[in-house]
Design an enzyme around this catalytic site. Sequence first.
Site, PDB file in Angstrom:
ATOM      1  NE  ARG A  47      -2.091  -1.919   3.339  1.00 29.83           N
ATOM      2  CZ  ARG A  47      -2.684  -2.603   4.293  1.00 29.83           C
ATOM      3  NH1 ARG A  47      -3.944  -2.388   4.572  1.00 29.83           N
ATOM      4  NH2 ARG A  47      -2.019  -3.493   4.993  1.00 29.83           N
ATOM      5  CB  SER A 110       4.976  -6.753   7.547  1.00 29.41           C
ATOM      6  OG  SER A 110       4.320  -5.524   7.398  1.00 29.41           O
ATOM      7  CG  ASP A 163       2.836  -5.952  10.148  1.00 29.01           C
ATOM      8  OD1 ASP A 163       3.699  -6.281  10.984  1.00 29.01           O
ATOM      9  OD2 ASP A 163       2.187  -6.781   9.493  1.00 29.01           O
TER      10      ASP A 163
HETATM   11  C1  BGC Z   1       6.609 -11.287  10.175  1.00 28.26           C
HETATM   12  C2  BGC Z   1       6.337 -10.122  11.111  1.00 28.26           C
HETATM   13  C3  BGC Z   1       5.006  -9.486  10.757  1.00 28.26           C
HETATM   14  C4  BGC Z   1       3.908 -10.521  10.700  1.00 28.26           C
HETATM   15  C5  BGC Z   1       2.549  -9.943  10.342  1.00 28.26           C
HETATM   16  C6  BGC Z   1       5.427 -12.228  10.122  1.00 28.26           C
HETATM   17  O1  BGC Z   1       5.645 -13.225   9.167  1.00 28.26           O
HETATM   18  O2  BGC Z   1       7.758 -11.983  10.587  1.00 28.26           O
HETATM   19  O3  BGC Z   1       7.376  -9.178  11.073  1.00 28.26           O
HETATM   20  O4  BGC Z   1       4.703  -8.514  11.711  1.00 28.26           O
HETATM   21  O5  BGC Z   1       4.239 -11.527   9.768  1.00 28.26           O
HETATM   22  O6  BGC Z   1       2.571  -9.317   9.106  1.00 28.26           O
END
Ligand code: BGC
Length: 445
Positions: A47, A110, A163
């Site tokens: 996004r 994320s 995130d």
């Molecule tokens: C990642 C995290 C992330 C989560 C949700 C996981 O696979 O390691 O960093 O916050 O997914 O998106």
Amino acid sequence: MVVEMHAGLASDGGSKLKMLLTFVDALPNGNEEGIYYSIDLGGTNFRVLRVEVGAGSVIINQKVEHQPIPEELTKGTTEDLFNFVALALKSFLEREDDQDVKRALGFTFSFPVRQNSVSSGSLIRWTKGFSIEDTVGKDVAQCLNDALARCGLNVRVTALVNDTVGTLALGHYYDEDTVAAVIIGSGTNACYIERTDAIIKCQGLLTNSGGMVVNMEWGNFWSSHLPRTLYDISLDDETQNRNDQGFEKMISGMYLGEIARLVLHRMAQESDVFGDAADSLSNPFILSTPFLAAIREDDSPDLSEVRRVLQEHLKIPDAPLKTRRLVVKVCDIVTRRAARLAAAGIVGILKKLGRDGSGGVASTSSSSGGRARGQQPRRTVVAIEGGLYQGYPVLREYLDEALVEILGEEVARSVTLRVTEDGSGIGAALLAAVHSSNSQQQVPI
Ligand code: BGC
């Protein structure tokens, strides 16, 4: 979970729970003003956001553009991925007629990142099916800055955030009792506000507020207490990150459909419930989590939606009602386990913060929220988002039910799970506001 949280805070490598420092020691408090941008690079979605904020927690304007990430980019090169991201921002800014202005940029990334500062950090490893080897170990904010420069943009990353951290920031912007955030989407994770003196692995860490947001990376949580089945082991074998993200593989949207598929496949092999027409069940990931949810949520008397999914997506025609019921049951069990594990994780955080009503564990400081005997439990808000949580009411019900079961009704009433919309991205823009050099808005958490 609490034991592992302590171990992860004590030393790097002390636990599978990484308990990563974020360098976020100030959260938006509603006084931010101006226009901020952010980029949110997560699992399935990507996004670009523009957020205009005014004093008093007012979001005057927000614009969010979604784009799916082409599958080949998740397995290609670092440069291709970041060029794609930078070009998307460029065309967004062009349409905004705003490309010449120097703006603070929040970058929600994320995946697990070892941060060196609030605006830099290197990728520890990919999750959720991404596998671009040459990115591991690189500073992802720098990768984006380089790509932005390559396409002639005068914008640089001001805040690099997970995130969960973006979600916590937006939650806190609206409600100061927000102390943690959870994502249940393609992947799963949580972060919370920790006292710096409890982050033993980083001796002498000083922040103005005495607190810092810790990204738990709970997707990688593991414990011998987790109910691991044959299907979890088979699923793990199919993934690119074997032996990692064990908790995530039991909870998140990327995997639930596949767990159910593995169960159904074994049923097909060991019985004749599906007749001869069950070959498709041997295809990994053919049952995606949205279909698992559609099956579980079918409340028609003849389970017509289940029939449709079986027919159209699994190529199993004419499954009798009894078989369709069995399929619903399998999807239900997989969903319920995921929801209950996530609820247990949330209680783990509350326990660590001394907000689970037990009055124990972390109640050494008054700000930790432990309660003396006879006192009302302190109001606690957990910001939560993610496609699976938001799009799957049955999972939400099971999660709420488990929270009440573990905490008891009185304490559960003091805990609010507050859904934020696009919080990961908007929160990153707000953190860019908090951490931009021209901002005076820093308020300790
Ligand atoms: C990642 C995290 C992330 C989560 C949700 C996981 O696979 O390691 O960093 O916050 O997914 O998106």
